[in-house]
Structure formats: structure tokens, C-alpha cells
Write a protein that holds these residues in place. Sequence first.
Motif, mmCIF file in Angstrom:
data_model
loop_
_atom_site.group_PDB
_atom_site.id
_atom_site.type_symbol
_atom_site.label_atom_id
_atom_site.label_comp_id
_atom_site.label_asym_id
_atom_site.label_seq_id
_atom_site.Cartn_x
_atom_site.Cartn_y
_atom_site.Cartn_z
ATOM 1 N N LEU A 1 8.640 -44.395 -43.875
ATOM 2 C CA LEU A 1 8.268 -44.330 -45.293
ATOM 3 C C LEU A 1 9.526 -44.289 -46.171
ATOM 4 N N PHE B 1 4.060 -42.105 -61.038
ATOM 5 C CA PHE B 1 2.853 -41.441 -61.550
ATOM 6 C C PHE B 1 2.235 -40.492 -60.535
ATOM 7 N N GLY B 2 2.538 -40.682 -59.240
ATOM 8 C CA GLY B 2 2.074 -39.743 -58.229
ATOM 9 C C GLY B 2 2.990 -38.531 -58.122
ATOM 10 N N ALA B 3 4.014 -38.463 -59.010
ATOM 11 C CA ALA B 3 4.962 -37.337 -59.044
ATOM 12 C C ALA B 3 5.725 -37.194 -57.734
ATOM 13 N N ARG B 4 6.133 -38.326 -57.167
ATOM 14 C CA ARG B 4 6.891 -38.313 -55.909
ATOM 15 C C ARG B 4 8.266 -38.928 -56.127
ATOM 16 N N PRO B 5 9.314 -38.103 -56.251
ATOM 17 C CA PRO B 5 10.665 -38.645 -56.440
ATOM 18 C C PRO B 5 11.039 -39.569 -55.273
ATOM 19 N N THR C 1 18.438 -39.943 -56.167
ATOM 20 C CA THR C 1 17.027 -39.613 -56.265
ATOM 21 C C THR C 1 16.517 -40.111 -57.607
ATOM 22 N N PRO D 1 13.917 -39.846 -60.364
ATOM 23 C CA PRO D 1 12.957 -38.816 -60.739
ATOM 24 C C PRO D 1 11.556 -39.394 -60.935
ATOM 25 N N ALA E 1 7.359 -38.471 -62.546
ATOM 26 C CA ALA E 1 6.688 -37.755 -63.627
ATOM 27 C C ALA E 1 6.608 -36.271 -63.289
ATOM 28 N N MET E 2 6.724 -35.433 -64.301
ATOM 29 C CA MET E 2 6.629 -33.987 -64.124
ATOM 30 C C MET E 2 5.177 -33.632 -63.782
ATOM 31 N N VAL E 3 4.237 -34.270 -64.482
ATOM 32 C CA VAL E 3 2.816 -34.049 -64.247
ATOM 33 C C VAL E 3 2.226 -35.368 -63.746
ATOM 34 N N ALA E 4 1.580 -35.329 -62.581
ATOM 35 C CA ALA E 4 1.039 -36.555 -62.001
ATOM 36 C C ALA E 4 -0.079 -37.118 -62.864
ATOM 37 N N ASN E 5 -0.182 -38.438 -62.918
ATOM 38 C CA ASN E 5 -1.317 -39.081 -63.572
ATOM 39 C C ASN E 5 -2.065 -39.874 -62.502
ATOM 40 N N ILE E 6 -3.167 -39.305 -62.048
ATOM 41 C CA ILE E 6 -3.844 -39.851 -60.881
ATOM 42 C C ILE E 6 -4.475 -41.223 -61.169
ATOM 43 N N PHE F 1 -1.729 -43.697 -61.116
ATOM 44 C CA PHE F 1 -1.363 -43.844 -59.703
ATOM 45 C C PHE F 1 -2.303 -44.843 -59.040
#
Lengths: 175, 336
Positions: free
Chosen positions: A45, A110-114, A122, A124, A126-131, A134
Motif C-alpha cells: 500500500l 478526504f479520507g484524512a489519511r496523510p 508527508t 497532509p 484533511a483535518m476532518v474527514a469528508n466521507i 471520499f
Amino acid sequence: MNKLVTRYTFTMRLLHWSMAVLILSMVCAGLAIVSSLEPWQLSLLGLHKSFGVLALILLILRFIVRVQSTAPALPSTMPVIQVKLAKFSHWLLYFLMLVIPVSGLLMQYFGARPIVVFDLLTMPAAMVANIEYFAVFREGHGFAVLLLLLVLVVHISAACFHHFIRKDGVFKSML
Amino acid sequence: MIRYSLARFYGISAFVAWYGAVLFLTQPAQASTKVTAQQFVDLQQGQPHFPGFRRAHAKGVCVSGEFVSNGSLTHYSDAEVFSAGVHPFIGRFSIAGNNPHADELSAPVRSFALSFVTGSERWNIAMNTPPVMAVSNPHDFYQQLVAIKQGGDAIKTFFAKHPESADFLAWKASYTPTESLALETYHSINAFYLHDARSNKQAVRWQMLPLGEASKNPFTDSAALQKELAARIAHGNVRFTWQFTLAAPADDENNPAIQWPSNRAQVNAGEINITQWQPQLEGACHALNFDPLILPTGLSATADPILRARSAAYAESYRRRAKEQLIGALGGKESE
Ligand code: HEM
Ligand code: HEM
Ligand code: HEM
């Protein structure tokens, strides 16, 4: 400058074949990471994301090289509609080669995965995920790959058709 | 000229051969009897499933709070979260299971997940009440869940065939659920490595130990645990000690079924304090996949096969619920 261009420039050929290897490997890796529960999944991955970023950088490079060099003209014996289709399919391939990694990056954002690129930096997320965003980019990533594979079947069959049936030098222009 | 075309011929043959090899090598991964992420999540979600919700730990509540680090782990790890000071997080308390409307008091396992953002990095943590797994790889875990679903004696037969479940069964025999989500001890179960600035690594497991005062849960309905938690948070009474257990050379950090001896060194890293809560569809925790393999600098995953299986399974569950939510599965349920 009326010498007829019969081959792609060396840089174009190098980029075509190295990216062909890279992208087809990326498709295999992608299919493996979404299904496998084995311990290597995590490492693959990471590689998928890093090499995906590399594919995007190579595409931008390829685009610049492409607009600056002359592509060989297709044989004058080919029907106009076929020439148009060939050109369209090439631009479609470039478009998909852009959409696939960009959707990959946005799905992770948008899945908040750096994203860790080759242990170098790295990116960066999103601080807050947007499902819902995503979902759009996650499904888009998979759908664009499917479309790419379809176009490639046509692309590769056409290359073989030119080489073995018409013997018109189109295939050789990329060698 | 002839040599040049030969080179090209070999080049192309090498390309075709390479691609054939890739297809050949990836095939066993698909064709073998090993369980895939899709099969695992199919089993977890059950039939019919609950569109838009997590396929596991479906019922829960969003929380947020802060970790007050005492700095005692900075010696072992570079992770920003361990530097002395206050580190905010969002989190989620949940119960195991696929049903977002399940009766909370009868759930066998309770859970606590946290997510820290430090700079461009994130650290997700997802913990359960047992200290160990019953088995040590995802394929056996799948069979364990199959046996539980079969009912009757299937699970007894399963455990008899898996002696590595002894530590889990011992815990199960001694465990009594408490009156509150705030009174449980939550365990990382899987081990992780802490890395210091010079890349020395130390395998650890961690626990969050309750600090709140015991009291009787006045609620008895299916949301009794969430209601009790909300009442406690209002009184500032949901706190945990975050304690790390350091593996000794004799401990196998890749086997999540085996309990490490109780005399292993422990480090108290600081205090977790929960300050806010929201219903799960209203808080930020709902949209997050608490994939425990999203780790910051200073931490890394062990080769534990259960830990390594979690990323793909969580991603499959997240993908399914994300798509369902996009096409409106949770429409009108926002207040539930
Ligand atoms: C040439 C570029 C790329 C190709 C050909 C490619 C191909 C694929 C394929 C075939 C899949 C499985 C799709 C499915 O099951 O629907 C996949 C999944 C995935 N790709 Fe890519 N990808 C590329 C670039 C990227 C990039 C740049 C990123 C992010 C940095 C990325 C991140 C991912 C992730 C995270 C998954 C798994 C998603 C999940 O588990 O839900 N990919 N990719
Ligand atoms: C075995 C596989 C492949 C073969 C035999 C092949 C063959 C060829 C040939 C002969 C051409 C020149 C066509 C012409 O002059 O009109 C070409 C062009 C092209 N190929 Fe491929 N190709 C392969 C794989 C791929 C892959 C995997 C991709 C991308 C995902 C790709 C993308 C392109 C593009 C975008 C062009 C257009 C170049 C341009 O005019 O800018 N090819 N290919
Ligand atoms: C192979 C083993 C495991 C599999 C296949 C698995 C699968 C899953 C899945 C599919 C989800 C839902 C993810 C989502 O949609 O966001 C989930 C959530 C969760 N899992 Fe696991 N899990 C495994 C092991 C564990 C272990 C060992 C622990 C505890 C240490 C754990 C604790 C949790 C928790 C706490 C959640 C809920 C997180 C939240 O609140 O969102 N899981 N698991």
C-alpha cells in the motif's frame, strides 16, 4: 524541416515504455492491496501511493515533452475517421493517466489519511474527514482504472493490428 | 542495424515476460483458500446489513478530549503526541457487532478509538476490552467468527483446536462488564514499535486504565451505556491513565494471542480526559476510518498478522459505507 518524422523521439519512447510498465504494475498492486489481508499488504500500500505520485510526476513531464516534440504522422493510407479515433484514444489515455493518480490523492486527502511519499515527505490530509467526497474519489479511482484497461485493450490490439496485419510501421514508431 | 532490432526484440520480449510473471505471481494470492478483505467484511456485516454504518463496531458515540502527556515516553519515541503537554483528539466509544441499534448492555466487547493530528501527521488508535486475541492470524479469526455464528458447540470445538486461545479464555472467565464505558480497561492488543531519534525500536502494547469513580448505571434501555457516558462527561468524570507495557526480548510482539508476563516494565505516559460527546452521526468520528495503521513518525507496525490485516478490512468497510452514504443511505437518520 521537411524530413518526415517516422518515430517518436527517444524521450517519448522511453517515457511510453517505462510508464507502461509502471502503470500496469500499479494496477496489479492496486488490486492486491484492496483484497489481501497478508502482512505485506501494508508495505505494498505504501509503495502503491509513492509510485502513484511518481506516475503523476512522470505524466506531467511526458505532457511537456509531448507538446514540444513532433509526433510521427499516421500512415496516409489510414481512413480519416481511424486517424481521428487514434488521436482521441491517445488523449483519452493521457486524461485517464491524470485522473487515476489525482483521484488517489484526493481520496486519501478526504479520507484524512496523510500520504508518506518514499519516506521523503508527508503530504497532509484533511483535518476532518469528508466521507462523501471520499466516496466520489474512491469510486472514481476504481472506475477510471476500469476505463483505462478497456481503452488499453483497444490500444494494444490496434498496435498489433498495425504491426502484423497492416505492417505499416505504426508499431515501430514507438520502438 | 540488425543488432539494434534484436535489442528491441529482446526488450519487448522481456516486457511481455515480466508482465506474465507479475500476473502469475499475483494469482496465488487470489486463488488460494486465504480469506480476502471482501470475504471478511461480508462475514462481519451479516445479512441483511445496515447500509451506511460500520461493518463492525457499528453502534457508538463520538467524543473528543485531550491527552495530557507527562513526557515520559519521549525517551523511547519521537512521536509528537508523547511530548509533554496537552494533545487534543477526537474519538469514539463503541460496542462490537454489526448492528447500529444493538442492545449495549449485552455486547461482549466494548471499544474505544482515538485519533490525534500533529502537524501533517495522524495517529489512529482502536482498542478493545480483551487484552489479547484468541487466535494469531486473520484466517483463524475468520473461522472463529464463523464458529460463533454457527452457535451451539461450534465455538467450543474451535477453541479446543486452538490452544493459543488459552490466554484469551482465561481473561474471558475473569472478566465482568462494568456499569460504564468509562470504567473499562481498553487494550491495544496488537503490539507496535516505538522509535527514538536514533531509530532504536522498542515493542510495546498499551492499555487505557479507568480513573473515574464507580457508580451504578441508572439506565437499562438499549442505549444505556451511551446515556451513562453522556451523564459522566457532564460531570468531567471520564478519565484514563495511558499505560505502556514494554516487551522483553523473550516476548513475541507478532503474536497477539499471547499475554506478556505481568512483570514487564510499564510506563505511565499521562492522562486521557474526555470532555465532549456527540451522537455518532453528528460528530466528526463517523466520517473517520480509525485504521490503526495510520501512524506518525516515532511509531511503526509490527509484523503481527492480525494487525497487518486490519488496514485492508477497515478500508473495505469504509468504502462500502462511504458509497452507501453518498447515495443517501443515511438520509433522514441524522438525528438518530
Ligand atoms: C498510475 C497510478 C495508479 C493506478 C494505475 C492505480 C490503480 C489502483 C487500482 C487498480 C486500485 C484497486 C481499485 C479498486 O479496487 O477499485 C487502487 C486502489 C488504491 N489506490 Fe491507486 N492507483 C494509482 C495511483 C494512486 C495514487 C497516486 C494513490 C494515492 C496516493 C493511490 C491510492 C490508492 C489507494 C489508497 C487504494 C486502495 C483504496 C481502498 O483500499 O479503499 N493510487 N489503485
Ligand atoms: C504492450 C503494451 C503497449 C503497446 C504495444 C503500445 C503501443 C503503442 C504504439 C505503437 C503507439 C504509437 C501509436 C501511434 O503512433 O499512433 C503508442 C502510443 C501511445 N501509447 Fe502505447 N502501447 C502499450 C501500452 C501503453 C500503456 C500501458 C499506456 C498508458 C497507460 C500507453 C499509452 C500510450 C499513449 C498515451 C500513446 C500516444 C503517444 C502520443 O502520441 O503522445 N500505451 N503505444
Ligand atoms: C483481523 C482482525 C480485525 C478485523 C478484520 C477488523 C475489522 C474491523 C472493521 C471492518 C471495522 C469497521 C471499520 C470502519 O468502517 O470504519 C472495525 C472497527 C473497529 N475495530 Fe477492528 N478488526 C480487527 C481487529 C481488531 C482488533 C485487534 C481491535 C482492538 C484492538 C479492533 C478494534 C476495533 C475498533 C475499536 C473499531 C471501531 C473503531 C471506530 O470506532 O470507528 N479490531 N474492525
